[in-house]
Design a protein around this motif. Structure first.
Motif, PDB file in Angstrom:
ATOM      1  N   SER A   1       6.730  62.804  18.437  1.00 18.59           N
ATOM      2  CA  SER A   1       5.659  63.803  18.498  1.00 18.59           C
ATOM      3  C   SER A   1       6.232  65.195  18.750  1.00 18.59           C
ATOM      4  O   SER A   1       7.193  65.360  19.504  1.00 18.59           O
ATOM      5  CB  SER A   1       4.700  63.432  19.625  1.00 18.59           C
ATOM      6  OG  SER A   1       3.878  64.537  19.937  1.00 18.59           O
ATOM      7  N   GLU A   2       5.600  66.178  18.142  1.00 14.83           N
ATOM      8  CA  GLU A   2       6.024  67.574  18.367  1.00 14.83           C
ATOM      9  C   GLU A   2       5.711  68.033  19.790  1.00 14.83           C
ATOM     10  O   GLU A   2       6.189  69.072  20.241  1.00 14.83           O
ATOM     11  CB  GLU A   2       5.373  68.517  17.355  1.00 14.83           C
ATOM     12  CG  GLU A   2       3.841  68.575  17.375  1.00 14.83           C
ATOM     13  CD  GLU A   2       3.221  67.509  16.487  1.00 14.83           C
ATOM     14  OE1 GLU A   2       3.762  66.385  16.429  1.00 14.83           O
ATOM     15  OE2 GLU A   2       2.190  67.818  15.856  1.00 14.83           O
ATOM     16  N   VAL A   3       4.894  67.247  20.514  1.00 16.57           N
ATOM     17  CA  VAL A   3       4.596  67.574  21.918  1.00 16.57           C
ATOM     18  C   VAL A   3       5.790  67.214  22.814  1.00 16.57           C
ATOM     19  O   VAL A   3       5.982  67.799  23.875  1.00 16.57           O
ATOM     20  CB  VAL A   3       3.324  66.799  22.385  1.00 16.57           C
ATOM     21  CG1 VAL A   3       2.988  67.087  23.843  1.00 16.57           C
ATOM     22  CG2 VAL A   3       2.135  67.149  21.484  1.00 16.57           C
TER      23      VAL A   3
ATOM     24  N   GLU B   1      -1.326  51.957  14.445  1.00 16.16           N
ATOM     25  CA  GLU B   1      -1.760  51.735  15.834  1.00 16.16           C
ATOM     26  C   GLU B   1      -2.549  52.963  16.230  1.00 16.16           C
ATOM     27  O   GLU B   1      -1.960  54.030  16.460  1.00 16.16           O
ATOM     28  CB  GLU B   1      -0.544  51.616  16.766  1.00 16.16           C
ATOM     29  CG  GLU B   1       0.230  50.346  16.626  1.00 16.16           C
ATOM     30  CD  GLU B   1      -0.396  49.175  17.362  1.00 16.16           C
ATOM     31  OE1 GLU B   1      -1.549  49.282  17.813  1.00 16.16           O
ATOM     32  OE2 GLU B   1       0.290  48.157  17.470  1.00 16.16           O
ATOM     33  N   LEU B   2      -3.878  52.850  16.323  1.00 13.54           N
ATOM     34  CA  LEU B   2      -4.696  54.060  16.484  1.00 13.54           C
ATOM     35  C   LEU B   2      -5.397  54.064  17.839  1.00 13.54           C
ATOM     36  O   LEU B   2      -4.919  53.476  18.788  1.00 13.54           O
ATOM     37  CB  LEU B   2      -5.659  54.156  15.305  1.00 13.54           C
ATOM     38  CG  LEU B   2      -4.995  54.007  13.917  1.00 13.54           C
ATOM     39  CD1 LEU B   2      -6.013  54.006  12.809  1.00 13.54           C
ATOM     40  CD2 LEU B   2      -3.926  55.071  13.705  1.00 13.54           C
ATOM     41  N   GLY B   3      -6.512  54.731  17.917  1.00 11.49           N
ATOM     42  CA  GLY B   3      -7.140  54.997  19.208  1.00 11.49           C
ATOM     43  C   GLY B   3      -7.983  53.854  19.745  1.00 11.49           C
ATOM     44  O   GLY B   3      -8.009  52.749  19.196  1.00 11.49           O
TER      45      GLY B   3
ATOM     46  N   GLU C   1     -16.494  58.728  20.337  1.00 12.46           N
ATOM     47  CA  GLU C   1     -15.332  59.646  20.403  1.00 12.46           C
ATOM     48  C   GLU C   1     -14.349  59.195  21.469  1.00 12.46           C
ATOM     49  O   GLU C   1     -14.755  58.869  22.586  1.00 12.46           O
ATOM     50  CB  GLU C   1     -15.800  61.058  20.787  1.00 12.46           C
ATOM     51  CG  GLU C   1     -16.616  61.759  19.758  1.00 12.46           C
ATOM     52  CD  GLU C   1     -15.781  62.226  18.583  1.00 12.46           C
ATOM     53  OE1 GLU C   1     -14.577  62.476  18.778  1.00 12.46           O
ATOM     54  OE2 GLU C   1     -16.345  62.322  17.482  1.00 12.46           O
ATOM     55  N   GLU C   2     -13.070  59.217  21.137  1.00  9.44           N
ATOM     56  CA  GLU C   2     -12.039  58.932  22.129  1.00  9.44           C
ATOM     57  C   GLU C   2     -11.815  60.203  22.962  1.00  9.44           C
ATOM     58  O   GLU C   2     -11.532  61.256  22.409  1.00  9.44           O
ATOM     59  CB  GLU C   2     -10.753  58.550  21.400  1.00  9.44           C
ATOM     60  CG  GLU C   2      -9.691  58.015  22.314  1.00  9.44           C
ATOM     61  CD  GLU C   2      -8.388  57.719  21.572  1.00  9.44           C
ATOM     62  OE1 GLU C   2      -8.087  58.404  20.582  1.00  9.44           O
ATOM     63  OE2 GLU C   2      -7.669  56.805  22.012  1.00  9.44           O
ATOM     64  N   PHE C   3     -11.960  60.121  24.299  1.00  8.11           N
ATOM     65  CA  PHE C   3     -11.844  61.326  25.142  1.00  8.11           C
ATOM     66  C   PHE C   3     -10.390  61.632  25.501  1.00  8.11           C
ATOM     67  O   PHE C   3     -10.007  62.756  25.667  1.00  8.11           O
ATOM     68  CB  PHE C   3     -12.667  61.160  26.430  1.00  8.11           C
ATOM     69  CG  PHE C   3     -14.111  61.568  26.270  1.00  8.11           C
ATOM     70  CD1 PHE C   3     -14.808  61.242  25.128  1.00  8.11           C
ATOM     71  CD2 PHE C   3     -14.756  62.284  27.255  1.00  8.11           C
ATOM     72  CE1 PHE C   3     -16.137  61.615  24.965  1.00  8.11           C
ATOM     73  CE2 PHE C   3     -16.079  62.671  27.114  1.00  8.11           C
ATOM     74  CZ  PHE C   3     -16.773  62.326  25.971  1.00  8.11           C
TER      75      PHE C   3
HETATM   76  P1  NAD Z   1      -1.614  62.400  16.487  1.00 10.58           P
HETATM   77  O1  NAD Z   1      -2.263  61.559  15.450  1.00 10.58           O
HETATM   78  O2  NAD Z   1      -2.095  63.769  16.685  1.00 10.58           O
HETATM   79  O3  NAD Z   1      -0.036  62.518  16.200  1.00 10.58           O
HETATM   80  C1  NAD Z   1       0.797  61.390  16.155  1.00 10.58           C
HETATM   81  C2  NAD Z   1       2.006  61.688  15.293  1.00 10.58           C
HETATM   82  O4  NAD Z   1       1.598  61.860  13.947  1.00 10.58           O
HETATM   83  C3  NAD Z   1       2.770  62.946  15.682  1.00 10.58           C
HETATM   84  O5  NAD Z   1       4.149  62.660  15.622  1.00 10.58           O
HETATM   85  C4  NAD Z   1       2.361  63.934  14.599  1.00 10.58           C
HETATM   86  O6  NAD Z   1       3.318  64.927  14.337  1.00 10.58           O
HETATM   87  C5  NAD Z   1       2.223  63.017  13.399  1.00 10.58           C
HETATM   88  N1  NAD Z   1       1.384  63.502  12.313  1.00 10.58           N
HETATM   89  C6  NAD Z   1       0.399  64.445  12.359  1.00 10.58           C
HETATM   90  N2  NAD Z   1      -0.165  64.587  11.129  1.00 10.58           N
HETATM   91  C7  NAD Z   1       0.461  63.705  10.318  1.00 10.58           C
HETATM   92  C8  NAD Z   1       0.300  63.347   8.952  1.00 10.58           C
HETATM   93  N3  NAD Z   1      -0.622  63.923   8.165  1.00 10.58           N
HETATM   94  N4  NAD Z   1       1.090  62.375   8.450  1.00 10.58           N
HETATM   95  C9  NAD Z   1       2.002  61.753   9.227  1.00 10.58           C
HETATM   96  N5  NAD Z   1       2.210  62.052  10.518  1.00 10.58           N
HETATM   97  C10 NAD Z   1       1.443  63.019  11.070  1.00 10.58           C
HETATM   98  O7  NAD Z   1      -1.715  61.553  17.841  1.00 10.58           O
HETATM   99  P2  NAD Z   1      -1.314  61.999  19.325  1.00 10.58           P
HETATM  100  O8  NAD Z   1      -2.289  63.014  19.783  1.00 10.58           O
HETATM  101  O9  NAD Z   1       0.137  62.276  19.401  1.00 10.58           O
HETATM  102  O10 NAD Z   1      -1.539  60.634  20.121  1.00 10.58           O
HETATM  103  C11 NAD Z   1      -2.760  60.280  20.722  1.00 10.58           C
HETATM  104  C12 NAD Z   1      -3.454  59.241  19.867  1.00 10.58           C
HETATM  105  O11 NAD Z   1      -2.612  58.124  19.696  1.00 10.58           O
HETATM  106  C13 NAD Z   1      -4.719  58.709  20.529  1.00 10.58           C
HETATM  107  O12 NAD Z   1      -5.699  58.544  19.549  1.00 10.58           O
HETATM  108  C14 NAD Z   1      -4.266  57.358  21.048  1.00 10.58           C
HETATM  109  O13 NAD Z   1      -5.293  56.428  21.240  1.00 10.58           O
HETATM  110  C15 NAD Z   1      -3.326  56.939  19.977  1.00 10.58           C
HETATM  111  N6  NAD Z   1      -2.417  55.916  20.463  1.00 10.58           N
HETATM  112  C16 NAD Z   1      -2.541  54.640  19.987  1.00 10.58           C
HETATM  113  C17 NAD Z   1      -1.736  53.631  20.488  1.00 10.58           C
HETATM  114  C18 NAD Z   1      -1.836  52.218  20.007  1.00 10.58           C
HETATM  115  O14 NAD Z   1      -0.917  51.450  20.249  1.00 10.58           O
HETATM  116  N7  NAD Z   1      -2.923  51.818  19.357  1.00 10.58           N
HETATM  117  C19 NAD Z   1      -0.797  53.926  21.469  1.00 10.58           C
HETATM  118  C20 NAD Z   1      -0.698  55.237  21.918  1.00 10.58           C
HETATM  119  C21 NAD Z   1      -1.504  56.228  21.407  1.00 10.58           C
END
Ligand code: NAD
Length: 496
Positions: free
Chosen positions: A179-181, A252-254, A380-382
């Protein structure tokens, strides 16, 4: 608020073909300490050309790495595990500085790197099983080839590591984009691989923003994508790879995870587990508890206890070992959280405990809202320390409410009645079902992942090795044996 005053670390560049590539240019971006008013931690460069270079390096290395035996690949990974101990403090420090997770949690995360290597090696033969008895051949598993791993900010080390280790052990090479964060956490992780000295090109890490993640995920020479992040980004990745049917895209999403508490629940246990679910990592976990659904007989007592606890939470310095709740990951995350709370109130949610933003960084106190259960914002995921509390008429109503969820990552049921476990399992669709425990927490020895908007294919947990491979049926006849076939015998007779 934080006492952290460590000097700025140097940016080492992308890690490609076994070495850090000194940064020659690219788009600058910085990580920020959310506990110190967003002070810069690391300024990195996102070099758009690195995507092609890293994928090419991974492709060149894929053949030889894939042909090694499992034992040989395991020996390489065990070197990473041996070196990991020395890198754990620096990885944990980077996680906390860049996203504010309390240091005790970050140490646990950094410590999971070596543990994942050992458990994956131990479980591999079990997760890649032989064919059923009587099958006319072998069932084997072939590496996909080049796998892109794209990580989120909330577990910046664990959630790339948990995908990279199975991918490497099953014979894939990887290109990772953290992540860029959290570029410093990514850099520390790459330093570990540099120290362990894997064959060049097997492990590559590039820094970048969303656009670089998109270029990597959509790269025509990438065979598999393992993405962890938000639903919105996962959706974009699916769209972008629609015309690449060969590519295995694992998401793996929210989550919007409910805890159902029935009248006969153990109140102390339910309170404790819900607090762990809502407050660890400041609620910034995909498995965080964000909804409580209680039946009428216990609702008031439960709400009062949760409200008392929430009102007493004082967010603290995440570098302090005793801190329970640190800041949110960024000032932007704080503003988004506050905006979602305002939208919830606008829809009629009633604050029982209201969240406050505190000075000095992205600190917020937790919030507890009373809701009806049909509000749109419940979809919405908070991603913050927040609980929506709803009261169900009876057990069936509670299950029906929990089932009304576009996400399906984790769900908990609190009750003394074991007979209700199968009912809950049946009614509520989720990848992780918990009885008398928090929605948080996962095991690498069990499947992990979600249904609905929470993702697909279970790329984490015990099924990970299978996700990083494609199965192959291998059938053979003894050399020279002619398959009997009367009509073909006659035909062949005429050709002699
Ligand atoms: P995000 O989707 O904003 O970013 C995740 C990654 O995707 C970053 O590295 C970002 O640079 C990259 N990215 C952004 N746009 C992209 C694109 N168009 N194509 C490819 N990559 C791209 O997520 P976040 O804010 O870093 O993380 C929080 C989210 O992650 C929450 O929704 C959380 O629930 C989810 N999460 C899910 C799991 C799981 O195992 N299901 C685990 C942890 C976090």
């Amino acid at each position: 608020m934080s006492s952290n005053t460590e000097s700025a670390p140097a940016f080492l560049g992308d890690f490609i073909h076994g070495a850090f590539v000194p940064p020659a240019g690219g788009e600058p971006f910085s990580s920020h300490d959310p506990a110190r008013d967003g002070a810069v931690v690391l300024t990195a460069l996102a070099d758009a050309s690195a995507v092609d270079v890293a994928v090419a390096a991974a492709r060149r290395a894929a053949g030889a790495w894939g042909r090694l035996s499992l034992k040989e690949r395991a020996a390489h990974l065990l070197r990473v595990a041996e070196h990991a101990k020395a890198f754990e403090p620096a990885m944990a420090d980077a996680i906390t500085r860049e996203m504010g997770k309390p240091i005790a949690e970050s140490r646990g995360e950094a410590g999971s790197v070596a543990a994942k290597i050992h458990t994956t090696i131990a479980q591999l033969s079990h997760e890649l099983p032989a064919a059923a008895p009587g099958a006319p051949g072998e069932q084997r598993f072939h590496a996909l080839g080049v796998v892109a791993v794209i990580g989120p900010f909330n577990f910046p080390v664990h959630l790339v590591n948990t995908h990279i280790i199975p991918a490497l052990l099953t014979g894939n090479t990887v290109v990772v984009k953290p992540s860029e964060v959290t570029p410093l956490a990514g850099q520390r992780y790459a330093e570990l691989f540099a120290a362990a000295g894997l064959p060049p090109g097997v492990f590559n890490l590039i820094h970048g923003l969303g656009a670089h993640g998109a270029a990597l995920a959509g790269h025509p020479d990438v065979d598999g994508v393992i993405f962890t992040g938000s639903y919105a980004t996962g959706r974009r990745i699916r769209q972008a790879t629609f015309d690449q049917p060969w590519k295995k895209v694992s998401l793996e999403l929210g989550g919007r995870n409910p805890a159902v508490v029935l009248d006969d629940a153990h109140l102390d246990q339910a309170v404790r587990e819900i607090l762990l679910g809502a407050l660890l990592s400041s609620g910034q976990r995909c498995t965080a508890t964000s909804r409580v659904i209680a039946t009428a007989g216990i609702a008031e007592a439960l709400r009062a206890r949760l409200a008392q606890a929430f009102a007493a939470v004082v967010p603290g310095d995440p570098m302090d070992r005793d801190t329970l709740v640190g800041p949110l990951a960024s000032l932007g995350a704080r503003d988004r959280f506050m905006g979602l709370l305002a939208a919830a109130r606008a829809e009629g949610a009633v604050p029982v405990v209201e969240s406050r933003a505190l000075p000095g960084g992205a600190f917020v106190t937790p919030s507890l809202y009373q809701v009806r259960g049909d509000e749109a914002f419940l979809r919405e995921e908070f991603f913050g320390p927040h609980l929506d509390f709803e009261i169900a008429a009876d057990d069936e109503d509670a299950f029906a409410r929990a089932a009304r969820n576009p996400y399906g990552l984790s769900a908990s049921l609190f009750t003394a009645r074991e007979s209700l476990r199968d009912v809950f399992f049946d009614r509520v669709r989720a990848g992780v079902i918990n009885f008398n425990r928090s929605t948080n927490g996962a095991s690498g020895l069990l499947p992990f992942g979600g249904t609905g908007m929470s993702g697909n294919w279970r790329p984490a947990g015990s099924l990970a090795p299978r996700l990083c491979t494609y199965p192959v049926a291998v059938m053979a006849e003894p050399f020279g044996r002619l398959t009997p076939h009367a009509a073909l015998d006659d035909l062949l007779e005429t050709t002699r």
